[in-house]
Design an enzyme around this catalytic site. Structure first.
Site, PDB file in Angstrom:
ATOM      1  N   GLU A 101      65.141  43.915  -6.697  1.00 44.68           N
ATOM      2  CA  GLU A 101      65.087  42.519  -6.758  1.00 44.68           C
ATOM      3  C   GLU A 101      63.759  41.868  -7.022  1.00 44.68           C
ATOM      4  OE1 GLU A 101      65.798  42.394  -2.340  1.00 44.68           O
ATOM      5  OE2 GLU A 101      63.860  42.952  -1.858  1.00 44.68           O
ATOM      6  N   ASP A 145      56.773  37.393  -0.319  1.00 48.53           N
ATOM      7  CA  ASP A 145      57.385  36.987  -1.531  1.00 48.53           C
ATOM      8  C   ASP A 145      56.309  35.979  -2.224  1.00 48.53           C
ATOM      9  OD1 ASP A 145      59.505  38.351  -0.769  1.00 48.53           O
ATOM     10  OD2 ASP A 145      60.364  36.405   0.383  1.00 48.53           O
TER      11      ASP A 145
END
Length: 339
Positions: A201, A16
């Site tokens: 997401e 991420d």
């Protein structure tokens, strides 16, 4: 020093990834594989981030809503201050039963603020949870300052929408408070978005040549994980879903020839000359032992993002590694050496 993207991964075992270029430095954060802290490092070149000192700027609480599974921190500058958005869950297990949904995590979005010019020396203050309007699984917040207004874009579950998470946008009153209600921009609907899990997401935004490009990631986090795209005119009302066009096909996917699998949860940065750079994570293997959540080998990567004559991104595919990567599930020291 020459500013380029010649070495990958740029940081080992940090999923991420979020990279912000500010005053000639690249600031990097990402999910630590132990999910118990928020870390930060910086360097003058992207290829030097791996060797840069990593500093823990915040650690999980011993109990309560910010004590478990610290995910996907992002660092941003708003009105001369530093902000980190991240997701955290409570220490107790909580599940949902509405509409026969699967058990899920119970994350919420939280904000840290630092008023210092140097985020490594200033004090990080907890600004608390972002109230998104309803209490469900929420994560992956990113900030966009556009036309003098700040927007928050994030992923959240809604019981009236099938799936685990959708992408929402709202204008902000300040960096930890929404000024408008959440607006749904995209939900899992195409085959590629619902492989393994029904997921939208990891949103990220790039504004270029009069258009707003909003990327996101879909599906489960293995080889099927991929990036999708929404596009809007930069002068449009970003809070109007009709302003956005959604691509039916993913724009960035696994590439077995390059040995890169599950690319996604991206951010954008730029070289010193303004050239856009795509930052993302990927794994170098497909067989995962045990729970994929605890496999640490999603590595942060970066590559130049070219544009065609019409101003459209030419996404390409993940580039091969030029730096050795681990295959064991051992969590490395920040330097990349075995502990």
């Amino acid at each position: 020093m020459t500013d380029s993207v010649d070495v990958n991964p740029i940081v080992l075992q940090r999923a991420d990834p979020c990279v912000l270029r500010h005053d000639g430095q690249y600031y990097f954060t990402g999910s630590h594989p132990l999910y118990d802290r928020v870390v930060l490092r910086r360097a003058e070149r992207l290829e030097d981030l791996q060797a840069a000192e990593e500093v823990t700027i915040w650690e999980r609480h011993a109990e309560g809503p910010m004590s478990h599974l610290i995910w996907a921190p992002e660092i941003h500058r708003v009105d001369g201050k530093w902000y980190v958005y991240f997701a955290a869950a409570p220490d107790e297990e909580i599940t949902f039963d509405a509409q026969d949904t699967d058990d899920t995590f119970n994350h919420r979005i939280f904000v840290l603020e630092n008023a210092s010019e140097d985020p490594f020396t200033g004090e990080w203050v907890e600004r608390g949870q972002v109230d998104t309007g309803w209490e469900t699984f929420a994560l992956d917040a990113t900030s966009l300052v556009h036309r003098g207004e700040q927007y928050l874009i994030w992923a959240q579950q809604a019981f009236d929408v099938q799936g685990h998470s959708n992408i929402y946008i709202a204008r902000m009153a300040n960096p930890w408070t929404l000024a408008t209600s959440a607006v749904l921009l995209t939900k899992p609907e195409y085959d590629w978005e619902i492989e393994g899990f029904w997921v939208n997401e990891g949103p990220s935004v790039l504004v270029r040549d009069g258009r707003v490009f909003l990327t996101y990631s879909g599906a489960a986090t293995g080889i099927e994980y991929a990036m999708g795209l929404l596009t809007a005119d930069a002068d449009a009302d970003l809070l109007d879903p009709a302003s956005w066009t959604k691509s039916a096909e993913p724009v960035f996917v696994s590439d077995p020839e390059a040995g890169q699998y599950g690319p996604g949860h991206n951010s954008f940065t730029e070289l010193a000359d303004g050239t856009p750079v795509l930052v993302y994570h990927a794994r170098t293997y497909t067989e995962i032992t045990g729970d994929p959540l605890w496999d640490p080998n999603r590595h942060a990567r970066a590559q130049v993002l070219p544009f065609d004559a019409d101003g459209n991104p030419v996404w390409g595919t993940p580039v091969p590694d030029t730096r050795p990567t681990p295959t064991s599930v051992e969590v490395l020291a920040p330097s990349g050496e075995a502990r």
